[in-house]
Design a protein around this motif. Structure first.
Motif, PDB file in Angstrom:
ATOM      1  N   GLN A 203      -1.138  -3.796  -8.743  1.00  0.00           N
ATOM      2  CA  GLN A 203      -2.175  -3.056  -9.465  1.00  0.00           C
ATOM      3  C   GLN A 203      -1.911  -3.041 -10.965  1.00  0.00           C
ATOM      4  OE1 GLN A 203      -2.070   1.105  -8.498  1.00  0.00           O
ATOM      5  NE2 GLN A 203       0.138   1.121  -8.264  1.00  0.00           N
TER       6      GLN A 203
ATOM      7  N   HIS B  30      -0.625   2.327   4.597  1.00  0.00           N
ATOM      8  CA  HIS B  30      -1.679   1.802   3.734  1.00  0.00           C
ATOM      9  C   HIS B  30      -1.707   0.278   3.813  1.00  0.00           C
ATOM     10  CE1 HIS B  30      -2.590   5.617   1.583  1.00  0.00           C
ATOM     11  NE2 HIS B  30      -1.387   5.913   2.052  1.00  0.00           N
TER      12      HIS B  30
ATOM     13  N   ALA C 238     -10.421   3.232  -3.569  1.00  0.00           N
ATOM     14  CA  ALA C 238      -9.017   3.636  -3.584  1.00  0.00           C
ATOM     15  C   ALA C 238      -8.667   4.602  -4.711  1.00  0.00           C
ATOM     16  CB  ALA C 238      -8.122   2.397  -3.691  1.00  0.00           C
TER      17      ALA C 238
ATOM     18  N   ASN D   5      -9.350  -1.702   2.138  1.00  0.00           N
ATOM     19  CA  ASN D   5      -8.211  -0.868   1.750  1.00  0.00           C
ATOM     20  C   ASN D   5      -8.339   0.463   2.474  1.00  0.00           C
ATOM     21  OD1 ASN D   5      -7.157   1.229  -0.786  1.00  0.00           O
ATOM     22  ND2 ASN D   5      -5.827  -0.412  -0.108  1.00  0.00           N
TER      23      ASN D   5
ATOM     24  N   VAL E 273       0.935  -2.052   2.370  1.00  0.00           N
ATOM     25  CA  VAL E 273       1.165  -1.568   1.008  1.00  0.00           C
ATOM     26  C   VAL E 273       2.254  -0.497   0.995  1.00  0.00           C
ATOM     27  CG1 VAL E 273       0.119  -0.465  -1.012  1.00  0.00           C
ATOM     28  CG2 VAL E 273      -1.225  -2.061   0.365  1.00  0.00           C
TER      29      VAL E 273
ATOM     30  N   ASP F 115      -5.854   3.645   4.897  1.00  0.00           N
ATOM     31  CA  ASP F 115      -4.593   3.993   5.543  1.00  0.00           C
ATOM     32  C   ASP F 115      -4.824   4.476   6.961  1.00  0.00           C
ATOM     33  OD1 ASP F 115      -5.812   6.294   4.634  1.00  0.00           O
ATOM     34  OD2 ASP F 115      -3.967   7.307   4.053  1.00  0.00           O
TER      35      ASP F 115
ATOM     36  N   TRP G 271      -4.074  -3.621   2.771  1.00  0.00           N
ATOM     37  CA  TRP G 271      -4.953  -4.312   1.814  1.00  0.00           C
ATOM     38  C   TRP G 271      -5.195  -5.732   2.307  1.00  0.00           C
ATOM     39  CZ3 TRP G 271      -7.769  -4.026  -2.668  1.00  0.00           C
ATOM     40  CH2 TRP G 271      -8.026  -5.223  -3.338  1.00  0.00           C
TER      41      TRP G 271
ATOM     42  N   SER H  49      -6.479  -4.927  -8.526  1.00  0.00           N
ATOM     43  CA  SER H  49      -5.426  -5.288  -7.573  1.00  0.00           C
ATOM     44  C   SER H  49      -5.665  -6.726  -7.157  1.00  0.00           C
ATOM     45  CB  SER H  49      -5.469  -4.368  -6.354  1.00  0.00           C
ATOM     46  OG  SER H  49      -4.470  -4.738  -5.408  1.00  0.00           O
TER      47      SER H  49
ATOM     48  N   HIS I  81      -1.176   3.098  -3.460  1.00  0.00           N
ATOM     49  CA  HIS I  81      -2.080   2.641  -2.407  1.00  0.00           C
ATOM     50  C   HIS I  81      -2.482   1.184  -2.569  1.00  0.00           C
ATOM     51  CE1 HIS I  81      -3.809   6.897  -1.255  1.00  0.00           C
ATOM     52  NE2 HIS I  81      -2.482   6.859  -1.257  1.00  0.00           N
ATOM     53  N   LEU I  82      -2.092   0.560  -3.669  1.00  0.00           N
ATOM     54  CA  LEU I  82      -2.557  -0.794  -3.979  1.00  0.00           C
ATOM     55  C   LEU I  82      -1.380  -1.700  -4.327  1.00  0.00           C
ATOM     56  CD1 LEU I  82      -5.548   0.216  -6.291  1.00  0.00           C
ATOM     57  CD2 LEU I  82      -5.752  -0.776  -3.996  1.00  0.00           C
TER      58      LEU I  82
END
Length: 320
Positions: free
Chosen positions: A145, A293, A94, A251, A276, A253, A295, A84, A141-142
């Motif tokens: 990516q 989420h 993650a 990273n 995110v 949430d 980052w 990422s 979640h990223l």
């Protein structure tokens, strides 16, 4: 180092939670509401690791028991090499899915999430439907990516071994590797974890190449007549992966009620932390919960200080 004190102000939230728990147990639902008359919510049954032997055998993987009630089986995607923004992602940062089981008065509940590649996703969806396991959320979640991976959340009620067999059939549609024979040996991280702990007002755990924090909701969360512990996946999670010279990728949430989402977003952006995703993981919980989420990369201690106001804007307490 002595354990840092809990987040300032969150003790009050915990006290309020105790009052809310009484209201839920009495069936009144929301604080101050007389129209929302929900049935009493039951906590999960206390179990032992031995009670979950059939689940472990059916899955071919062992788990750990939390708070005497939730049996968590980790399902990390250690086979994937995901980046990422050019950062190679540790599975513990993650890519760590899980299947979580809890016994209730009316059956066993399964909640969890799986990490799947875009090519695997249609097969996983079909396998979940065949197994009678609900797919309650699908998201990422990223940011930026590569390759594209997705997180799909699971929910079902039933017999524990049957649920475990269903999860195993779903895993067969993915490249999720078998469980390792021996646990990895923790290694020191090139991060000032003491100062990061102090900045967040909690004590993190170093494992899997990251320094990780978990915060549970202060108030009760229910799903129908089931009282849900935070170990079923209802927690705020923050992980720091070292990048060298005190820098880290962060990273995780935040688990939030609707009225907490905008204050937390503002707090994160003041700290120059990127968003995110904002979404639900479940479909019938009360109160309604949203998962935000985030980052960022930078100096690890600076990132921890930037995250602290976001934690204080939500009703959570350190959960280990």
């Amino acid at each position: 180092m002595s354990r840092p004190s809990r987040l300032v102000g969150l003790r009050l939230a915990g006290a309020a939670a105790a009052c809310m728990l009484v209201l839920v147990a009495c069936g009144t639902g929301r604080t101050g509401s007389h129209d929302d008359r929900r049935p009493p919510a039951h906590p999960p049954v206390t179990t032992t690791t031995g009670d979950w032997r059939g689940v472990a055998e059916a899955l071919g993987r062992t788990g750990t028991l939390s708070d005497g009630s939730v049996y968590r089986v980790p399902l990390p995607r250690t086979d994937l090499e995901v980046t990422s923004h050019g950062v190679g992602i540790e599975p513990a940062l993650a890519l760590g899915g899980s299947a979580n089981f809890a016994q209730y008065h009316d059956g066993t509940m399964l909640m969890g999430d799986l990490i799947v590649t875009e090519r695997e996703l249609p097969r996983v969806t079909d396998a979940l439907q065949k197994a009678g396991i609900a797919q309650t959320a699908l998201h990422k979640h990223l940011l930026a990516q590569h390759p594209d991976v997705w997180w799909t959340h699971l929910h079902a009620m039933g017999r524990p071994v049957a649920l475990a067999r269903g999860v195993k059939a779903v895993l067969a549609a993915t490249g999720t590797p078998p469980a390792p024979r021996t646990p990895a040996t923790p290694r020191p991280l090139p991060l000032d974890t003491d100062r990061i702990d102090h900045a967040l007002g909690a004590e993190g755990i170093t494992a899997g190449g990251v320094h990780r924090f978990v915060f549970g909701r202060s108030g009760p969360v229910t799903d129908g007549r089931h009282l849900l512990p935070h170990t079923l996946g209802l927690s705020t999670a923050i992980a720091f992966q070292p990048l060298g010279h005190g820098r880290a990728a962060v990273n995780g949430d935040f688990v939030l009620t609707a009225d907490e989402t905008q204050p937390v977003i503002r707090a994160l952006r003041r700290g120059r932390i990127d968003l995110v995703e904002l979404h639900n993981h479940s479909q019938d919980e009360h109160p309604r919960l949203f998962f935000l989420h985030f980052w960022s990369t930078g100096d690890g201690v600076t990132l921890a200080r930037a995250l602290r106001p976001a934690l204080e804007a939500s009703a959570v307490t350190p959960a280990g």
